[in-house]
Design an enzyme around this catalytic site. Structure first.
Site, PDB file in Angstrom:
ATOM      1  N   CYS A  69       0.817  -1.227   0.000  1.00  0.00           N
ATOM      2  CA  CYS A  69       0.000   0.000   0.000  1.00  0.00           C
ATOM      3  C   CYS A  69       0.846   1.270   0.000  1.00  0.00           C
ATOM      4  O   CYS A  69       0.334   2.348  -0.303  1.00  0.00           O
ATOM      5  CB  CYS A  69      -0.926   0.019   1.213  1.00  0.00           C
ATOM      6  N   HIS A 120      -3.400   7.406   3.367  1.00  0.00           N
ATOM      7  CA  HIS A 120      -3.813   6.123   2.792  1.00  0.00           C
ATOM      8  C   HIS A 120      -5.199   5.788   3.332  1.00  0.00           C
ATOM      9  O   HIS A 120      -5.461   5.950   4.527  1.00  0.00           O
ATOM     10  CB  HIS A 120      -2.792   5.054   3.193  1.00  0.00           C
ATOM     11  N   ASN A 175     -10.089   0.214   0.544  1.00  0.00           N
ATOM     12  CA  ASN A 175      -8.623   0.267   0.490  1.00  0.00           C
ATOM     13  C   ASN A 175      -8.149  -0.171  -0.902  1.00  0.00           C
ATOM     14  O   ASN A 175      -8.235  -1.341  -1.247  1.00  0.00           O
ATOM     15  CB  ASN A 175      -8.059  -0.651   1.580  1.00  0.00           C
TER      16      ASN A 175
HETATM   17  O1  UT7 Z   1      -3.560  -1.110   3.856  1.00  0.00           O
HETATM   18  C1  UT7 Z   1      -2.784  -2.029   4.508  1.00  0.00           C
HETATM   19  C2  UT7 Z   1      -2.897  -1.887   5.951  1.00  0.00           C
HETATM   20  N1  UT7 Z   1      -4.090  -2.531   6.431  1.00  0.00           N
HETATM   21  C3  UT7 Z   1      -4.755  -1.986   7.376  1.00  0.00           C
HETATM   22  O2  UT7 Z   1      -4.422  -0.894   7.804  1.00  0.00           O
HETATM   23  C4  UT7 Z   1      -5.895  -2.725   7.982  1.00  0.00           C
HETATM   24  C5  UT7 Z   1      -5.740  -2.703   9.457  1.00  0.00           C
HETATM   25  N2  UT7 Z   1      -6.780  -3.418  10.209  1.00  0.00           N
HETATM   26  C6  UT7 Z   1      -8.074  -3.035  10.230  1.00  0.00           C
HETATM   27  O3  UT7 Z   1      -8.496  -2.107   9.544  1.00  0.00           O
HETATM   28  C7  UT7 Z   1      -8.972  -3.714  11.246  1.00  0.00           C
HETATM   29  O4  UT7 Z   1      -8.174  -4.498  12.090  1.00  0.00           O
HETATM   30  C8  UT7 Z   1     -10.072  -4.596  10.604  1.00  0.00           C
HETATM   31  C9  UT7 Z   1     -11.116  -3.714   9.976  1.00  0.00           C
HETATM   32  C10 UT7 Z   1      -9.481  -5.547   9.602  1.00  0.00           C
HETATM   33  C11 UT7 Z   1     -10.775  -5.408  11.700  1.00  0.00           C
HETATM   34  O5  UT7 Z   1     -11.294  -4.549  12.707  1.00  0.00           O
HETATM   35  P1  UT7 Z   1     -10.977  -4.818  14.242  1.00  0.00           P
HETATM   36  O6  UT7 Z   1     -11.691  -3.785  15.004  1.00  0.00           O
HETATM   37  O7  UT7 Z   1      -9.481  -4.888  14.389  1.00  0.00           O
HETATM   38  O8  UT7 Z   1     -11.663  -6.194  14.469  1.00  0.00           O
HETATM   39  P2  UT7 Z   1     -11.043  -7.570  15.002  1.00  0.00           P
HETATM   40  O9  UT7 Z   1     -10.206  -8.192  13.943  1.00  0.00           O
HETATM   41  O10 UT7 Z   1     -10.419  -7.346  16.365  1.00  0.00           O
HETATM   42  O11 UT7 Z   1     -12.347  -8.415  15.179  1.00  0.00           O
HETATM   43  C12 UT7 Z   1     -13.391  -8.026  16.098  1.00  0.00           C
HETATM   44  C13 UT7 Z   1     -14.572  -8.949  15.916  1.00  0.00           C
HETATM   45  C14 UT7 Z   1     -14.175 -10.423  15.871  1.00  0.00           C
HETATM   46  O12 UT7 Z   1     -15.177 -11.149  16.514  1.00  0.00           O
HETATM   47  P3  UT7 Z   1     -15.026 -11.646  18.044  1.00  0.00           P
HETATM   48  O13 UT7 Z   1     -13.789 -12.494  18.058  1.00  0.00           O
HETATM   49  O14 UT7 Z   1     -14.880 -10.387  18.845  1.00  0.00           O
HETATM   50  O15 UT7 Z   1     -16.288 -12.396  18.282  1.00  0.00           O
HETATM   51  C15 UT7 Z   1     -14.176 -10.748  14.399  1.00  0.00           C
HETATM   52  O16 UT7 Z   1     -14.416 -12.110  14.166  1.00  0.00           O
HETATM   53  O17 UT7 Z   1     -15.205  -8.684  14.666  1.00  0.00           O
HETATM   54  C16 UT7 Z   1     -15.319  -9.894  13.916  1.00  0.00           C
HETATM   55  N3  UT7 Z   1     -15.235  -9.603  12.495  1.00  0.00           N
HETATM   56  C17 UT7 Z   1     -16.317  -9.278  11.749  1.00  0.00           C
HETATM   57  N4  UT7 Z   1     -17.606  -9.188  12.035  1.00  0.00           N
HETATM   58  C18 UT7 Z   1     -18.461  -8.844  11.055  1.00  0.00           C
HETATM   59  C19 UT7 Z   1     -14.130  -9.542  11.712  1.00  0.00           C
HETATM   60  N5  UT7 Z   1     -14.469  -9.203  10.457  1.00  0.00           N
HETATM   61  C20 UT7 Z   1     -15.820  -9.060  10.452  1.00  0.00           C
HETATM   62  C21 UT7 Z   1     -16.753  -8.708   9.462  1.00  0.00           C
HETATM   63  N6  UT7 Z   1     -18.038  -8.613   9.809  1.00  0.00           N
HETATM   64  N7  UT7 Z   1     -16.379  -8.443   8.194  1.00  0.00           N
END
Ligand code: UT7
Length: 325
Positions: free
Chosen positions: A114, A252, A282
């Protein structure tokens, strides 16, 4: 030796097909509400069958050249930032050169996930500063949808396709004031796509070729917020500037919450930040030049404004550019 390179034109292009959060609800267990709240994304664009990264880059480049008032035969350098090249070689810069009818200038691609556009901009800036180029075309373009695992809800909701471009020319006054690039390969396993011509295309335990993005989202998120905060400080310190000097933050577009954290670090209100993540998610290397083009074309970004560009991605890589537009 000329002192600066300057952006004289910007352009962007998105593929036609829209994939909404509602569409994704039919594909994986997710909801429009969750996606908007956790990422700020409303929809993303997906390249048509057979439509490649270079196909998206061609109109973006033409728009940037038109805005700059530059003919193809004036371009004497092409630096193409991408993570999703059309093919192993020729590089996307060479393929774009051919499509634009440009002959015999150096054309190459830069791959830093990215952060690829910021890296490409930094390279082209140095060519111009050293007098080795007089009119550079710098591209950030991706068809990231091709390496998304559409059954993985943690990544499928995030990524989209697009292209952005700028034309750089020499100038006596800034221009690109400074660029700052970082990589920490120690974090290579947090965000990656594990296949390639050298390593091979071997099936995983489920018998699938794992040619898709793997991401430890939460860890990447935390490092992104920390690294982008640090690079803001580094960029301001390198130029003896206070955060209040910045007119626009053009970040970004990975996640609205990461963007908000960087704006907070700069004590900037969100109306001084160009945000496009809602419209196309993204788009990796395309994200920063598309956001810049959006700000320029809708009249928010004006000549003379001081702008901080920044990006963060797989590698891990991150970078910034301070520019006087
Ligand atoms: O460009 C390259 C760099 N990339 C980035 O900067 C991306 C960086 N990361 C992110 O933007 C975030 O970490 C995400 C958007 C990918 C995820 O958000 P988060 O707040 O970090 O969520 P998490 O991974 O900690 O997951 C929280 C909960 C989990 O459920 P439990 O374990 O709490 O029950 C996930 O299973 O959200 C769940 N989850 C979803 N729920 C509904 C993960 N993806 C989804 C989804 N829909 N699509």
């Amino acid at each position: 030796m000329l002192k600066y390179s300057r952006i004289v034109g910007t352009g962007s292009h998105l593929p036609e097909k829209v994939l909404t959060n509602k569409d994704l609800e039919q594909m994986v267990e997710t909801s429009d509400e969750w996606i908007r709240e956790r990422t700020g994304i409303g929809e993303r664009r997906i390249a048509a069958k057979g439509e490649t990264t270079v196909d998206l880059a061609v109109p973006a480049a033409r728009r940037a050249m038109q805005a700059a008032g530059v003919d193809p035969d004036e371009i004497d350098l092409i630096v193409f930032g991408t993570t999703t090249p059309d093919q192993v070689f020729p590089n996307c810069g060479a393929l774009l050169q051919d499509r634009l009818g440009i002959r015999n200038c150096p054309a190459f691609s830069v791959e830093a996930a990215c952060s690829s556009f910021i890296y490409a901009l930094s390279v082209a800036d140095k060519f111009i500063k050293l007098g080795d180029a007089k009119c550079a075309l710098v591209i950030g373009a991706e068809t990231l949808s091709r390496i998304v695992d559409w059954s993985d809800r943690s990544t499928a909701i995030l990524f989209g396709d697009g292209a952005g471009a700028v034309v750089l020319k020499p100038a006596d006054e800034a221009g690109i004031i400074s660029t700052h690039l970082h990589t920490d390969g120690f974090y290579k396993d947090l965000l990656y796509c594990p296949v390639g011509p050298s390593k091979g295309f071997h099936p995983d335990e489920q018998g699938r070729i794992p040619a898709y993005i793997h991401m430890a989202g939460n860890e990447v998120f935390k490092i992104a917020v920390k690294s982008l905060g640090a690079i803001v400080d580094e960029t301001l310190a390198a130029n003896g500037l206070d955060k209040s000097a910045i007119d626009w933050l053009i970040p970004h577009q990975a996640n609205i919450r990461i963007i908000q954290a960087t704006a907070k670090k700069l004590e900037m209100s969100m109306d001084k930040v160009i945000v496009t993540v809602e419209q196309h998610g993204n788009t990796s290397a395309a994200s920063v030049p598309m956001a810049l083009d959006a700000g320029v074309r809708d009249g928010r970004v004006k000549r003379g404004d001081l702008i901080l560009l920044e990006a963060f991605g797989g590698g891990l890589t991150w970078g910034s550019a301070l520019i006087r537009y």
